[in-house]
Design a protein around this motif. Structure first.
Motif, PDB file in Angstrom:
ATOM      1  N   ILE A 125      10.527  -1.716  60.139  1.00  0.00           N
ATOM      2  CA  ILE A 125       9.844  -3.012  60.173  1.00  0.00           C
ATOM      3  C   ILE A 125       8.686  -2.901  61.160  1.00  0.00           C
ATOM      4  N   VAL A 126       7.509  -3.333  60.724  1.00  0.00           N
ATOM      5  CA  VAL A 126       6.352  -3.410  61.622  1.00  0.00           C
ATOM      6  C   VAL A 126       6.020  -4.896  61.758  1.00  0.00           C
ATOM      7  N   TYR A 127       5.952  -5.367  63.000  1.00  0.00           N
ATOM      8  CA  TYR A 127       5.807  -6.805  63.267  1.00  0.00           C
ATOM      9  C   TYR A 127       4.636  -6.998  64.226  1.00  0.00           C
ATOM     10  N   THR A 128       3.832  -8.001  63.975  1.00  0.00           N
ATOM     11  CA  THR A 128       2.810  -8.350  64.963  1.00  0.00           C
ATOM     12  C   THR A 128       2.641  -9.855  65.053  1.00  0.00           C
ATOM     13  N   ASP A 129       1.952 -10.289  66.095  1.00  0.00           N
ATOM     14  CA  ASP A 129       1.651 -11.703  66.314  1.00  0.00           C
ATOM     15  C   ASP A 129       0.223 -11.762  66.870  1.00  0.00           C
ATOM     16  N   VAL A 130      -0.286 -12.975  66.992  1.00  0.00           N
ATOM     17  CA  VAL A 130      -1.672 -13.161  67.474  1.00  0.00           C
ATOM     18  C   VAL A 130      -1.862 -12.574  68.871  1.00  0.00           C
ATOM     19  N   TRP A 131      -3.099 -12.235  69.180  1.00  0.00           N
ATOM     20  CA  TRP A 131      -3.432 -11.697  70.508  1.00  0.00           C
ATOM     21  C   TRP A 131      -3.616 -12.831  71.524  1.00  0.00           C
ATOM     22  N   CYS A 187      13.662 -20.164  67.096  1.00  0.00           N
ATOM     23  CA  CYS A 187      13.861 -20.521  65.673  1.00  0.00           C
ATOM     24  C   CYS A 187      13.149 -19.507  64.783  1.00  0.00           C
ATOM     25  N   GLN A 188      12.009 -19.013  65.271  1.00  0.00           N
ATOM     26  CA  GLN A 188      11.285 -17.972  64.534  1.00  0.00           C
ATOM     27  C   GLN A 188      12.164 -16.722  64.441  1.00  0.00           C
ATOM     28  N   THR A 189      12.799 -16.369  65.545  1.00  0.00           N
ATOM     29  CA  THR A 189      13.638 -15.160  65.536  1.00  0.00           C
ATOM     30  C   THR A 189      14.817 -15.308  64.573  1.00  0.00           C
ATOM     31  N   LEU A 190      15.417 -16.490  64.517  1.00  0.00           N
ATOM     32  CA  LEU A 190      16.532 -16.667  63.571  1.00  0.00           C
ATOM     33  C   LEU A 190      16.061 -16.392  62.146  1.00  0.00           C
ATOM     34  N   MET A 221      19.924  -3.473  66.972  1.00  0.00           N
ATOM     35  CA  MET A 221      18.790  -2.749  66.381  1.00  0.00           C
ATOM     36  C   MET A 221      18.076  -1.921  67.445  1.00  0.00           C
ATOM     37  N   THR A 222      17.204  -1.029  66.983  1.00  0.00           N
ATOM     38  CA  THR A 222      16.270  -0.378  67.901  1.00  0.00           C
ATOM     39  C   THR A 222      14.990  -1.210  67.883  1.00  0.00           C
ATOM     40  N   PHE A 223      14.613  -1.727  69.052  1.00  0.00           N
ATOM     41  CA  PHE A 223      13.414  -2.558  69.177  1.00  0.00           C
ATOM     42  C   PHE A 223      12.399  -1.806  70.017  1.00  0.00           C
ATOM     43  N   ARG A 224      11.264  -1.470  69.387  1.00  0.00           N
ATOM     44  CA  ARG A 224      10.171  -0.808  70.110  1.00  0.00           C
ATOM     45  C   ARG A 224       9.022  -1.783  70.235  1.00  0.00           C
ATOM     46  N   ILE A 225       8.422  -1.790  71.408  1.00  0.00           N
ATOM     47  CA  ILE A 225       7.237  -2.637  71.576  1.00  0.00           C
ATOM     48  C   ILE A 225       6.109  -1.811  72.164  1.00  0.00           C
ATOM     49  N   ALA A 226       4.931  -1.917  71.540  1.00  0.00           N
ATOM     50  CA  ALA A 226       3.737  -1.244  72.064  1.00  0.00           C
ATOM     51  C   ALA A 226       2.711  -2.315  72.429  1.00  0.00           C
ATOM     52  N   GLY A 262       3.073  -9.105  74.476  1.00  0.00           N
ATOM     53  CA  GLY A 262       4.452  -9.366  74.913  1.00  0.00           C
ATOM     54  C   GLY A 262       4.634 -10.857  75.169  1.00  0.00           C
ATOM     55  N   ASN A 263       4.541 -11.640  74.126  1.00  0.00           N
ATOM     56  CA  ASN A 263       4.498 -13.109  74.244  1.00  0.00           C
ATOM     57  C   ASN A 263       5.844 -13.750  73.889  1.00  0.00           C
ATOM     58  N   ASN A 264       5.783 -15.068  73.635  1.00  0.00           N
ATOM     59  CA  ASN A 264       6.998 -15.831  73.286  1.00  0.00           C
ATOM     60  C   ASN A 264       7.734 -15.249  72.079  1.00  0.00           C
ATOM     61  N   VAL A 265       6.985 -14.883  71.039  1.00  0.00           N
ATOM     62  CA  VAL A 265       7.593 -14.348  69.812  1.00  0.00           C
ATOM     63  C   VAL A 265       8.252 -12.996  70.107  1.00  0.00           C
ATOM     64  N   ALA A 266       7.542 -12.150  70.861  1.00  0.00           N
ATOM     65  CA  ALA A 266       8.069 -10.818  71.195  1.00  0.00           C
ATOM     66  C   ALA A 266       9.341 -10.918  72.035  1.00  0.00           C
ATOM     67  N   ARG A 267       9.336 -11.857  72.968  1.00  0.00           N
ATOM     68  CA  ARG A 267      10.493 -12.026  73.864  1.00  0.00           C
ATOM     69  C   ARG A 267      11.741 -12.417  73.063  1.00  0.00           C
ATOM     70  N   SER A 268      11.603 -13.439  72.222  1.00  0.00           N
ATOM     71  CA  SER A 268      12.760 -13.880  71.426  1.00  0.00           C
ATOM     72  C   SER A 268      13.215 -12.773  70.477  1.00  0.00           C
ATOM     73  N   LEU A 269      12.233 -12.086  69.914  1.00  0.00           N
ATOM     74  CA  LEU A 269      12.547 -11.014  68.961  1.00  0.00           C
ATOM     75  C   LEU A 269      13.295  -9.869  69.656  1.00  0.00           C
ATOM     76  N   ALA A 270      12.885  -9.547  70.870  1.00  0.00           N
ATOM     77  CA  ALA A 270      13.558  -8.473  71.624  1.00  0.00           C
ATOM     78  C   ALA A 270      15.024  -8.848  71.839  1.00  0.00           C
ATOM     79  N   TYR A 271      15.276 -10.094  72.247  1.00  0.00           N
ATOM     80  CA  TYR A 271      16.659 -10.531  72.470  1.00  0.00           C
ATOM     81  C   TYR A 271      17.446 -10.550  71.142  1.00  0.00           C
ATOM     82  N   GLY A 272      16.786 -11.010  70.089  1.00  0.00           N
ATOM     83  CA  GLY A 272      17.461 -11.104  68.782  1.00  0.00           C
ATOM     84  C   GLY A 272      17.786  -9.729  68.221  1.00  0.00           C
ATOM     85  N   ALA A 273      16.811  -8.819  68.278  1.00  0.00           N
ATOM     86  CA  ALA A 273      17.031  -7.465  67.759  1.00  0.00           C
ATOM     87  C   ALA A 273      18.114  -6.764  68.581  1.00  0.00           C
TER      88      ALA A 273
END
Ligand code: CP
Ligand code: NVA
Length: 323
Positions: free
Chosen positions: A238-244, A149-152, A192-197, A176-187
């Motif tokens: 777009i620069v995106y982050t989530d909690v550690w 739902c966050q990714t939508l 889109m180009t999805f980069r994760i560091a 590389g958590n729940n938010v990153a996983r959904s975002l990768a699939y959504g992007a």
């Protein structure tokens, strides 16, 4: 940053309820790219048009939460009310799902009263089990695996700010958590180009990266995994982050603070991104960790638009699933 286009520009199919082919929404991958596109367009229409339709009249939505929440709970309650339905919030103390009562029994009993179950849980398997036994649609309100739902809402926000997502590069910095996983699939679904560091030990799994890359390839997008956050944000829109440390990982907070040193999104890192880049965070933020204090108010931050769009995106989703 682009201004919000007028709703009258969007008189196409998304003006009507979106038809989706899934009963449940447990993962971003439950939706075809065209369905995601339809929902984010519908979310924009719902945001910009006065809403008079009440597609959830006579319907009840149960919010079954094992973890705390501000945005998800409130946005689902308000979305349901805006569409004419009723919400019942069930706190972790009340139901004891999987403890006081088996998941399968909760699913079957609750399905006799309500039209939809919105479930926030720890183990994704419990969500899958709930959906297996529920006769009504189940929505993932965050599990350890995904936060669809966050990714939508995130994609709706990116669409609002940038319009053409296929020419958009999203740099996600951190866990590389729940938010990153959904975002990768959504992007990936949006081409889109999805980069994760991420630092060593905290990457998205190879399986997830592979799956996201397959979706990206089919939609003209790209998935890139990097170590260095500065390289990752180069020319990013777009620069995106989530909690550690996510909910349930509080005991690992110290260890994670060490591991994620150098992965903070701050003014210096933002400088390396495209000059018109936006900053996104699903919230809540942990100041002094993934962002410094005050960073949510950075001129490039759109985090509160993003939080607002939870409401519009979930209205579109609820309408499509049970409206
Ligand atoms: N972003 C998000 O899901 O926030 P809450 O945990 O407050 O619901
Ligand atoms: N990754 C975070 C997201 C919170 C909305 C968590 O699971 O706690």
């Amino acid at each position: 940053m682009r201004a919000l286009p007028k709703a009258s520009c969007y008189t196409g199919v998304a003006m009507a309820k979106v038809t989706i082919n899934t009963k449940h929404f447990l993962s971003v991958t439950d939706l075809a790219p065209s369905e995601i596109k339809g929902l984010i367009e519908r979310a924009r229409d719902m945001k910009t048009e006065a809403n008079t339709a009440k597609p959830l009249q006579g319907k009840t939505v149960a919010l079954l939460f094992e973890k705390p929440s501000l945005r998800t709970r409130v946005s689902f309650e308000v979305a349901t009310a805006n569409l004419g339905g009723n919400c019942i919030y069930l706190s972790p103390q009340e139901v004891g799902i999987g403890g006081r009562e088996a998941v399968s029994d909760v699913a079957q009993a609750l399905s006799r009263y309500v039209d939809c179950i919105v479930y926030r849980c720890f183990e994704h398997e419990k969500l899958v089990e709930l959906a297996k036994y529920a006769s009504v649609p189940v929505i993932n309100a965050l599990s350890e695996d995904e936060h669809p739902c966050q990714t939508l809402a995130d994609l709706a926000t990116m669409f609002e700010k940038r319009e053409d997502l296929r020419t958009t590069t999203l740099a996600y910095i951190g866990d590389g958590n729940n938010v990153a996983r959904s975002l990768a699939y959504g992007a990936a679904s949006m081409g889109m180009t999805f980069r994760i560091a991420s630092p060593p030990g905290y990457e998205l799994s190879t399986e997830v990266l592979k799956k996201a890359a397959q979706i990206a390839a089919a939609n003209g997008g790209q998935i890139e995994f990097l170590r260095d956050p500065f390289t990752a944000v180069e020319n990013a829109h777009i620069v995106y982050t989530d909690v550690w440390a996510s909910m349930g990982q509080e005991d690992q907070a110290g260890k994670r603070q060490e591991a994620f040193k150098g992965y903070q999104v701050n003014p210096e890192l933002m400088e390396e991104a495209s000059p018109d880049a936006i900053f996104m965070h699903d919230l809540p933020a942990h100041y002094g960790e993934e962002v410094p204090e005050g960073f949510l108010d950075h001129p490039q931050s759109v985090v509160f638009d993003q939080a607002e769009n939870r409401l519009h995106a979930q209205q579109a989703l609820l309408e499509a699933l049970i409206g």
